[in-house]
Scaffold this motif. Structure first.
Motif, PDB file in Angstrom:
ATOM      1  N   UNK A 266      -4.976 -31.957 -28.307  1.00  0.00           N
ATOM      2  CA  UNK A 266      -4.898 -31.215 -27.047  1.00  0.00           C
ATOM      3  C   UNK A 266      -5.478 -31.965 -25.870  1.00  0.00           C
ATOM      4  N   UNK A 267      -4.760 -31.920 -24.753  1.00  0.00           N
ATOM      5  CA  UNK A 267      -5.370 -32.168 -23.451  1.00  0.00           C
ATOM      6  C   UNK A 267      -5.340 -30.826 -22.718  1.00  0.00           C
ATOM      7  N   UNK A 268      -4.117 -30.348 -22.403  1.00  0.00           N
ATOM      8  CA  UNK A 268      -3.967 -29.101 -21.643  1.00  0.00           C
ATOM      9  C   UNK A 268      -4.270 -27.861 -22.484  1.00  0.00           C
ATOM     10  N   UNK A 269      -4.960 -26.934 -21.855  1.00  0.00           N
ATOM     11  CA  UNK A 269      -5.139 -25.599 -22.431  1.00  0.00           C
ATOM     12  C   UNK A 269      -4.592 -24.617 -21.388  1.00  0.00           C
ATOM     13  N   UNK A 270      -3.733 -23.723 -21.783  1.00  0.00           N
ATOM     14  CA  UNK A 270      -3.120 -22.793 -20.829  1.00  0.00           C
ATOM     15  C   UNK A 270      -3.977 -21.545 -20.637  1.00  0.00           C
ATOM     16  N   UNK A 271      -3.914 -21.002 -19.395  1.00  0.00           N
ATOM     17  CA  UNK A 271      -4.626 -19.767 -19.052  1.00  0.00           C
ATOM     18  C   UNK A 271      -3.587 -18.664 -18.855  1.00  0.00           C
ATOM     19  N   UNK A 272      -3.949 -17.422 -19.137  1.00  0.00           N
ATOM     20  CA  UNK A 272      -2.954 -16.354 -19.054  1.00  0.00           C
ATOM     21  C   UNK A 272      -2.596 -15.954 -17.618  1.00  0.00           C
ATOM     22  N   UNK A 273      -3.515 -16.169 -16.679  1.00  0.00           N
ATOM     23  CA  UNK A 273      -3.233 -15.793 -15.287  1.00  0.00           C
ATOM     24  C   UNK A 273      -4.145 -16.582 -14.344  1.00  0.00           C
ATOM     25  N   UNK A 274      -3.874 -16.488 -13.057  1.00  0.00           N
ATOM     26  CA  UNK A 274      -4.581 -17.308 -12.058  1.00  0.00           C
ATOM     27  C   UNK A 274      -6.073 -16.980 -11.991  1.00  0.00           C
ATOM     28  N   UNK A 275      -6.397 -15.697 -12.122  1.00  0.00           N
ATOM     29  CA  UNK A 275      -7.814 -15.311 -12.024  1.00  0.00           C
ATOM     30  C   UNK A 275      -8.616 -15.903 -13.180  1.00  0.00           C
ATOM     31  N   UNK A 276      -8.067 -15.848 -14.375  1.00  0.00           N
ATOM     32  CA  UNK A 276      -8.760 -16.428 -15.535  1.00  0.00           C
ATOM     33  C   UNK A 276      -8.905 -17.932 -15.356  1.00  0.00           C
ATOM     34  N   UNK A 277      -7.838 -18.544 -14.808  1.00  0.00           N
ATOM     35  CA  UNK A 277      -7.884 -19.990 -14.578  1.00  0.00           C
ATOM     36  C   UNK A 277      -8.956 -20.342 -13.554  1.00  0.00           C
TER      37      UNK A 277
ATOM     38  N   UNK B 282     -12.452 -18.557 -17.406  1.00  0.00           N
ATOM     39  CA  UNK B 282     -13.067 -17.525 -18.231  1.00  0.00           C
ATOM     40  C   UNK B 282     -12.374 -17.385 -19.587  1.00  0.00           C
ATOM     41  N   UNK B 283     -12.394 -18.457 -20.379  1.00  0.00           N
ATOM     42  CA  UNK B 283     -11.921 -18.375 -21.769  1.00  0.00           C
ATOM     43  C   UNK B 283     -12.611 -19.457 -22.571  1.00  0.00           C
ATOM     44  N   UNK B 284     -12.556 -19.321 -23.890  1.00  0.00           N
ATOM     45  CA  UNK B 284     -13.375 -20.186 -24.742  1.00  0.00           C
ATOM     46  C   UNK B 284     -13.043 -21.667 -24.549  1.00  0.00           C
ATOM     47  N   UNK B 285     -11.768 -22.023 -24.545  1.00  0.00           N
ATOM     48  CA  UNK B 285     -11.383 -23.436 -24.385  1.00  0.00           C
ATOM     49  C   UNK B 285     -10.688 -23.621 -23.048  1.00  0.00           C
ATOM     50  N   UNK B 286     -11.030 -24.708 -22.347  1.00  0.00           N
ATOM     51  CA  UNK B 286     -10.482 -24.913 -21.009  1.00  0.00           C
ATOM     52  C   UNK B 286      -9.782 -26.252 -20.830  1.00  0.00           C
ATOM     53  N   UNK B 287     -10.190 -27.253 -21.606  1.00  0.00           N
ATOM     54  CA  UNK B 287      -9.607 -28.596 -21.485  1.00  0.00           C
ATOM     55  C   UNK B 287      -9.977 -29.383 -22.734  1.00  0.00           C
ATOM     56  N   UNK B 288      -9.104 -30.293 -23.149  1.00  0.00           N
ATOM     57  CA  UNK B 288      -9.304 -30.989 -24.424  1.00  0.00           C
ATOM     58  C   UNK B 288     -10.623 -31.735 -24.542  1.00  0.00           C
TER      59      UNK B 288
END
Ligand SMILES: Cc1ncc(COP(=O)(O)O)c(C=O)c1O
Length: 389
Positions: A35-46, A50-56
């Protein structure tokens, strides 16, 4: 970890530490997440990340599985996983040292650690000083108001001097210094540095954790006080490891306990046998009663791994090469901790404090998982060729 017992034994821990199979549909091993990219479900979370994994570079389920396994083994608050054992040395030194600081490093340190200190740390304005491995509480006399780090490694590389880690840590703490230990030789199976006053435990996971001479990896484990700064530097440097290598080391941990038992048993048997051989002046193994650091080893360590040195009875490079070239089972190679026996002619020209005339060439032996009788026969061939067998 899934074990029901409150204080599991070391092999139970090695078998179950790290990932929980329930997190991945019951599959026993964790996925190898590329992994490099980790996707976020919406702009606010991004925006809030606000999630466990953000970038590789900042961790994956694979690197977390290994880091959590090492935490369980080391008793640490957090572990970073880096691309080599050498990086496991350099990243914490860069974390805790700044221009104007003073660092004390044991003179029997792994040579590339010294090279890093003498070149990069010096260039960055850090004052580097080496101390004798046997110094113990006497380290207090070398401490200065700007001593930020005391770096230990026990037993020492190639010559296997023991260090009184609790005494050194106690003195260093009185001066507010961070205590680091390269614990590669013992692994957390035979020594847990954080229980003896060390703040940062370093491993070349390349060695016994990987165990098969095909992976380079390092881990650095910190206590709660020093974990935030170590993690921040890891992120700043981007020194993350590749997922396939991380996975291989997690895989290696599962069998490390049983492999180490065999390495230990064979190495001790051979060390005792070599001690009485013609052509061998000394055997440098802390598990031998004759070793000057044996009492410390017995007090603090619960075992020994499979690497030690012998001193041939006089002679120089020619004799060392005759010994090495006669070996047919042992490979001639620099790393160790794999399944196979290895030998190398030790060079001690870098020592400044722990200089010693051993009276003959030093040969470092990594005792592999072969049958002891075959290893013995090979060593006998080496000794005969060295003209002393
Ligand atoms: C004591 C010690 N620390 C660190 C390292 C570095 O490990 P790596 O080869 O993974 O860079 C080694 C390698 O030989 C070592 O012996």
């Amino acid at each position: 970890m899934n074990t029901k017992t409150p204080t599991p034994g070391i092999n139970t821990l090695l078998t179950h530490c790290g990932n929980d199979p329930r997190d991945f549909f019951g599959f026993v091993n964790p996925p190898v997440v590329h992994a490099s990219t980790v996707l976020f479900p919406d702009a606010a979370t991004m925006a809030a990340r606000d999630q466990k994994y953000t970038y590789g570079t900042r961790g994956t389920p694979t690197s977390d599985a290994l880091a959590e396994a090492i935490d369980a083994l080391e008793g640490s608050a957090g572990t970073i996983v880096v691309p080599s054992g050498l990086a496991a040395v350099t990243v914490p030194l860069l974390t805790f040292l700044s221009a104007g600081d003073h660092v004390l490093i044991v003179d029997s340190v792994y040579h590339p650690t010294r090279n890093f200190a003498d070149t990069m740390l010096t260039r960055l304005g850090v004052e580097v000083q080496y101390y004798a491995p046997e110094i113990g509480a006497g380290i207090a006399s070398l401490m200065k108001s700007n001593t930020r780090v005391v770096f230990t490694e026990a037993p020492g590389s190639n010559t296997f001097e023991m260090q009184d880690i609790p005494a050194i840590a106690k003195a260093a703490k009185q001066w507010g210094a961070v205590v680091m230990m390269d614990n590669t030789w013992a692994t957390p199976v035979y020594f847990r540095p954080l229980e003896h006053g060390v703040d940062i435990s370093i491993h070349a996971a390349t060695k016994y954790p990987a165990g098969h001479s095909d992976v380079l990896l390092g881990t650095v484990s910190a206590n709660a006080e020093h974990w935030p700064k170590l993690l921040a530097t890891h992120h700043t440097l981007g020194a993350c490891a590749g997922p396939d290598d991380v996975y291989q080391v997690l895989r290696g941990l599962r069998t490390m306990g049983v492999r180490l038992e065999r390495h230990q048993q064979s190495a001790l048997e051979l060390a005792h046998w070599l001690e009485g051989r013609d052509g061998v002046a000394r055997v440098l193994h802390p598990g031998l009663e004759s070793h000057p650091g044996h009492a410390i080893w017995k007090r603090d360590f619960s075992g020994a791994s499979g690497i030690f040195s012998i001193v041939l009875d006089g002679g120089g490079t020619e004799k060392a090469h005759a010994f090495l070239d006669a070996l047919t089972l042992f490979g001639l190679g620099y790393s160790w901790g794999g399944y196979e026996s290895l030998a190398v002619h030790v060079w001690l020209g870098d020592r400044t404090v722990a200089k010693k005339d051993y009276g003959g060439p030093l040969i470092r032996l990594q005792i592999g998982l072969e049958d002891v009788a075959d290893i013995k026969a090979d060593l006998q061939r080496g000794l005969a060729a060295a003209g002393s067998g």
